[in-house]
Design a protein around this motif. Structure first.
Motif, mmCIF file in Angstrom:
data_model
loop_
_atom_site.group_PDB
_atom_site.id
_atom_site.type_symbol
_atom_site.label_atom_id
_atom_site.label_comp_id
_atom_site.label_asym_id
_atom_site.label_seq_id
_atom_site.Cartn_x
_atom_site.Cartn_y
_atom_site.Cartn_z
ATOM 1 N N VAL A 288 49.712 -3.090 37.981
ATOM 2 C CA VAL A 288 50.945 -3.806 37.139
ATOM 3 C C VAL A 288 51.738 -2.821 36.675
ATOM 4 N N VAL A 289 53.152 -3.126 37.032
ATOM 5 C CA VAL A 289 53.970 -2.413 36.482
ATOM 6 C C VAL A 289 54.700 -2.743 35.721
ATOM 7 N N ASP A 290 55.024 -1.795 34.514
ATOM 8 C CA ASP A 290 56.153 -2.165 33.504
ATOM 9 C C ASP A 290 57.393 -1.677 33.937
ATOM 10 N N PHE A 291 58.501 -2.385 34.214
ATOM 11 C CA PHE A 291 59.499 -1.977 34.675
ATOM 12 C C PHE A 291 60.773 -1.590 33.482
ATOM 13 N N HIS A 292 60.130 -1.639 32.346
ATOM 14 C CA HIS A 292 61.197 -1.062 31.155
ATOM 15 C C HIS A 292 60.335 -0.574 30.108
ATOM 16 N N ALA A 293 60.552 0.645 29.980
ATOM 17 C CA ALA A 293 59.593 1.426 28.989
ATOM 18 C C ALA A 293 60.348 2.591 28.508
ATOM 19 N N HIS A 294 59.981 2.915 27.211
ATOM 20 C CA HIS A 294 60.791 3.910 26.578
ATOM 21 C C HIS A 294 59.725 4.892 25.893
ATOM 22 N N CYS A 295 60.128 6.218 26.267
ATOM 23 C CA CYS A 295 59.368 7.148 25.358
ATOM 24 C C CYS A 295 60.215 8.542 25.292
ATOM 25 N N PHE A 296 59.781 9.580 24.349
ATOM 26 C CA PHE A 296 60.747 10.472 23.931
ATOM 27 C C PHE A 296 60.002 11.788 23.881
ATOM 28 N N ALA A 297 60.659 13.043 24.249
ATOM 29 C CA ALA A 297 59.806 14.132 23.857
ATOM 30 C C ALA A 297 59.430 14.322 22.701
ATOM 31 N N GLY A 298 58.074 14.833 22.566
ATOM 32 C CA GLY A 298 57.303 14.855 21.129
ATOM 33 C C GLY A 298 58.198 15.442 19.928
ATOM 34 N N SER A 299 59.095 16.283 20.205
ATOM 35 C CA SER A 299 59.874 16.847 18.984
ATOM 36 C C SER A 299 60.747 15.882 18.453
ATOM 37 N N ILE A 300 61.248 14.855 19.013
ATOM 38 C CA ILE A 300 62.204 13.651 18.573
ATOM 39 C C ILE A 300 61.573 12.300 18.401
ATOM 40 N N ALA A 301 60.343 12.299 19.073
ATOM 41 C CA ALA A 301 59.525 10.708 19.168
ATOM 42 C C ALA A 301 59.841 10.088 17.954
ATOM 43 N N ALA A 302 59.393 10.758 16.797
ATOM 44 C CA ALA A 302 59.081 9.987 15.500
ATOM 45 C C ALA A 302 60.552 9.516 14.971
ATOM 46 N N LYS A 303 61.359 10.570 15.071
ATOM 47 C CA LYS A 303 62.809 10.022 14.777
ATOM 48 C C LYS A 303 63.452 9.061 15.553
ATOM 49 N N ALA A 304 63.182 9.188 16.754
ATOM 50 C CA ALA A 304 63.830 8.108 17.743
ATOM 51 C C ALA A 304 63.190 6.932 17.291
ATOM 52 N N ILE A 305 61.708 6.747 17.249
ATOM 53 C CA ILE A 305 61.183 5.376 16.956
ATOM 54 C C ILE A 305 61.613 4.707 15.610
ATOM 55 N N ALA A 306 61.722 5.797 14.701
ATOM 56 C CA ALA A 306 62.240 5.178 13.452
ATOM 57 C C ALA A 306 63.659 4.493 13.202
ATOM 58 N N GLU A 307 64.281 5.154 14.125
ATOM 59 C CA GLU A 307 65.890 4.747 14.075
ATOM 60 C C GLU A 307 66.076 3.526 15.071
ATOM 61 N N LEU A 308 64.990 3.506 16.108
ATOM 62 C CA LEU A 308 64.970 2.195 17.134
ATOM 63 C C LEU A 308 64.473 0.993 16.246
#
Length: 120
Positions: free
Chosen positions: A1-21
Motif C-alpha cells: 500500500v502506497v500513500d502518495f501524498h504525505a508530509h513530515c519535517f526535520a525534527g528541529s522544525i516539526a512541532a512548529k510546522a505542524i502547529a502552523e499547518l
C-alpha cells in the motif's frame, strides 16, 4: 500500500510546522510531523511506503529541505524535491534533484503565492 501524498519535517522544525499547518488548515495532524512519527502512523494504517511532498515557502528553504530529504529517504519514505518558482537558481535546483535521484518535485500555489496557470 502506497500513500502518495504525505508530509513530515526535520525534527528541529516539526512541532512548529505542524502547529502552523493545524492552525492554517483548521485540521488536526495524524502524527507529530517527524519522519519517525510518519512511519509509526504508516505502520498503524498498513501503509508500506509514503511519497513525501515537501513544500518550500521561500527560495532560501529549498537547499536545506532537499538535503534533509535526501538523507531521510529510505525504503519506506520516497521524497519528492522541494522547489520554489521564485528561486533564481530554479533550473539548477531541478537539475540537481534529477542527478540526486529524486522522482518528482512539489509545487504548492497556495503556500508559494502563485497561480498554477501562470505563464511563468
Amino acid at each position: 500500500v502506497v500513500d502518495f501524498h504525505a508530509h513530515c519535517f526535520a525534527g528541529s522544525i516539526a512541532a512548529k510546522a505542524i502547529a502552523e499547518l493545524e492552525k492554517g488548515c483548521n485540521i488536526k495532524a495524524v502524527h507529530d510531523g517527524t519522519s519517525d512519527g510518519l512511519k509509526a502512523y504508516m505502520a498503524r494504517c498498513g501503509v508500506d511506503k509514503s511519497v513525501v511532498l515537501p513544500v518550500a515557502t521561500k527560495p532560501s528553504q529549498v537547499s536545506v529541505i532537499n538535503a534533509w530529504a535526501k538523507e531521510t529517504c529510505d525504503d519506506m519514505l520516497c521524497f519528492f524535491g522541494a522547489v520554489h518558482p521564485d528561486d533564481e537558481n530554479f533550473y539548477d535546483v531541478v537539475a540537481k534533484l534529477k542527478a540526486d535521484g529524486f522522482k518528482g518535485v512539489k509545487f504548492h500555489p497556495d503556500y508559494q503565492r502563485f497561480m498554477a496557470d501562470e505563464k511563468e
